[in-house]
Design an enzyme around this catalytic site. Structure first.
Site, PDB file in Angstrom:
ATOM      1  N   VAL A  76       0.865  -1.187   0.000  1.00  0.00           N
ATOM      2  CA  VAL A  76       0.000   0.000   0.000  1.00  0.00           C
ATOM      3  C   VAL A  76       0.894   1.227   0.000  1.00  0.00           C
ATOM      4  O   VAL A  76       1.795   1.351   0.832  1.00  0.00           O
ATOM      5  CB  VAL A  76      -0.930   0.017   1.239  1.00  0.00           C
ATOM      6  CG1 VAL A  76      -1.710   1.333   1.302  1.00  0.00           C
ATOM      7  CG2 VAL A  76      -1.898  -1.160   1.207  1.00  0.00           C
ATOM      8  N   ALA A 121       4.426   4.166   2.989  1.00  0.00           N
ATOM      9  CA  ALA A 121       3.985   2.931   2.337  1.00  0.00           C
ATOM     10  C   ALA A 121       4.196   1.767   3.294  1.00  0.00           C
ATOM     11  O   ALA A 121       4.851   1.920   4.329  1.00  0.00           O
ATOM     12  CB  ALA A 121       4.775   2.702   1.052  1.00  0.00           C
ATOM     13  N   LYS A 122       3.645   0.650   2.987  1.00  0.00           N
ATOM     14  CA  LYS A 122       3.870  -0.557   3.789  1.00  0.00           C
ATOM     15  C   LYS A 122       3.510  -1.766   2.941  1.00  0.00           C
ATOM     16  O   LYS A 122       2.655  -1.673   2.055  1.00  0.00           O
ATOM     17  CB  LYS A 122       2.973  -0.522   5.037  1.00  0.00           C
ATOM     18  CG  LYS A 122       3.470  -1.388   6.170  1.00  0.00           C
ATOM     19  CD  LYS A 122       4.502  -0.671   6.997  1.00  0.00           C
ATOM     20  CE  LYS A 122       5.074  -1.554   8.077  1.00  0.00           C
ATOM     21  NZ  LYS A 122       5.988  -0.795   8.949  1.00  0.00           N
ATOM     22  N   GLY A 123       4.147  -2.894   3.234  1.00  0.00           N
ATOM     23  CA  GLY A 123       3.834  -4.106   2.490  1.00  0.00           C
ATOM     24  C   GLY A 123       3.734  -5.286   3.420  1.00  0.00           C
ATOM     25  O   GLY A 123       4.166  -5.213   4.580  1.00  0.00           O
TER      26      GLY A 123
END
Ligand code: NAD
Length: 432
Positions: A76, A121-123
């Protein structure tokens, strides 16, 4: 869970308590309060709240036993307004899109408060690294990277390690990206091994950042490190490093709390010896130069600085009334619930909020990215000097903002972050 664990006092099944412990609701509460105080336009609020992009990928992997399995991965990008997306990749069985989405927005606010030129962001990949071989982990990492590759890049989105991932995983990610682009691109990811473009000082950075802002707070109270008693919760990367650096700076670390118990010495613990003891025995408990103590008892000790550096939801509406510290320096992410914010305020406890206090890690990640792009590597002293500059400026900006708006530090941190992202959004204008 043992009865004396601080978490026990928070893990009630009441629905109101469940809501209090939901970090995403907590982030939302703080966002809403900051936006209201900034009198932010409803439409702009909608823009700032909504992620820029959410990617879901399915990762087919041949397991070692010959079976085929399909894993789900997310990335995201909450905001890329102030710079490329920045945020970790989590490998854990309970990863969900809601969690990744909330963590991505958290990164936006953290980078904005620290004033580093990144968005958020992050995953995540839903998997259990403890049950996977190195080969399986490598295949998951490479295929996940390949699936999201067009969205990654030094100018687009720069991942980093998080729960369940490490330097090794970042090296695979960097290699996969580089193979596809036909050039070695170290700046696509941070948290890499030193020999592949990692930065000196990264491992200590979050703890060091906590020490820098704690020293800033002390100045405001006219306290000197030698008269400052500190209780540290969590003796891992952040807490261990912060405790060591604070002890070296002259602070008295009177207690260290771990998941299996706490140790106490009113004259100050010998942190380096405690680290050796923890390494040898796997626990801080039974340290010869201290007495054992229950975890709640230690959390509620009278002290000048409490440094929660273990996990979220430690300071809640149940535990906050019992705290006897003057300063809370939030090394962990989300250690204080939104309901506890008000209690701390009423008790006149000075909070250095997580989005500033633990921003040392992402700041040195930023330095890693800068060094990779320069192809010129800094010595540790330069990394630490520049980290100090950013953390001190962040602290001063926060103090100015809370003074100007007459709000508590957490609200000020969110207002400052929203204000910076909103300003950049307006400057860029809407592309339509
Ligand atoms: P870590 O796993 O190295 O350390 C956490 C420590 O807390 C462990 O030693 C664990 O045993 C202990 N712990 C767990 N539950 C506990 C409990 N109930 N009571 C007392 N101790 C407990 O993790 P870390 O990297 O140090 O991260 C700690 C916190 O800081 C997390 O919230 C993380 O998100 C946040 N953080 C970390 C970084 C970083 O650079 N590592 C950066 C920003 C924020």
């Amino acid at each position: 869970m043992e009865a004396d664990q601080p978490g026990d006092m928070t893990h009630s099944q009441e629905p109101s308590m469940q809501n209090e412990l939901n970090p995403w609701l907590a982030a939302e509460t703080r966002f809403n309060k900051a936006a209201r105080l900034l009198e932010m336009d409803e439409g702009l609020q909608k823009v700032l709240r909504t992620p820029s992009r959410e990617i879901t990928v399915y990762i087919p992997i041949l397991l070692d036993d010959g079976r085929l399995e399909v894993f789900t991965g997310y990335r995201v990008q909450h905001s890329i307004v102030r710079g490329p997306g920045k945020g970790g990749i989590r490998f854990a069985p309970d990863v969900s899109i809601e969690e990744v989405r909330a963590l991505a927005s958290w990164m936006t606010w953290k980078c904005a408060v620290a004033n580093i030129p990144f968005g958020g962001a992050k995953g995540g990949v839903i998997c259990d690294p403890a049950l996977l071989s190195q080969g399986e982990l490598e295949r998951i990492t490479r295929r996940y990277t390949a699936e999201i590759i067009e969205f990654l890049g030094p100018e687009k989105d720069v991942p980093a390690p998080d729960i369940g991932t490490n330097e090794r995983v970042m090296a695979w990610l960097m290699d996969t990206y580089s193979m596809h682009t036909r050039q070695t691109t170290t700046a696509v990811v941070t948290g890499k091994p030193l020999d592949l473009g990692g930065s000196r000082g990264r491992r200590e950075a979050t703890g060091r950042g906590c020490m820098i802002v704690a020293l800033q707070a002390l100045e405001r109270f006219g306290l000197r490190p030698e008269n400052t008693r500190v209780v540290v919760q969590g003796f891992g990367n952040v807490g261990g490093m912060a405790a060591m650096l604070l002890a070296r700076a002259g602070f008295k670390i009177i207690s260290v709390i771990e998941y299996d118990g706490a140790v106490y010495n009113s004259a100050g613990l010998d942190i380096e010896a405690l680290m050796e003891h923890a390494k040898e025995t796997g626990s801080v408990v039974d340290f010869p130069k201290a007495e054992n103590m229950g975890r709640d008892e230690a959390l509620f000790l009278e002290c000048e600085v409490l440094l929660p550096a273990a996990k979220e939801n430690v300071i809640t509406s149940k535990t906050a009334p019992h705290l006897r510290c003057r300063i809370v320096c939030e090394g962990a992410n989300g250690p204080t619930t939104a309901a506890a914010d008000e209690i701390l305020q009423n008790k006149d406890i000075f909070v250095i909020p997580d989005i500033l206090a633990n921003a040392g890690g992402v700041t040195v990640s930023y330095f890693e990215w800068v060094q990779n792009r320069q192809g010129f590597y800094w010595n540790e002293e330069l990394v630490n000097t520049r980290l100090e500059e950013i953390m001190v400026n962040g602290f001063r900006d926060l103090m100015k903002y809370s003074g100007k708006h007459q709000v508590d530090n957490r609200t000020a941190a969110y207002m400052l972050a929203l204000d910076r992202v909103a300003f950049a959004t307006k400057l860029r204008g809407l592309y339509a």
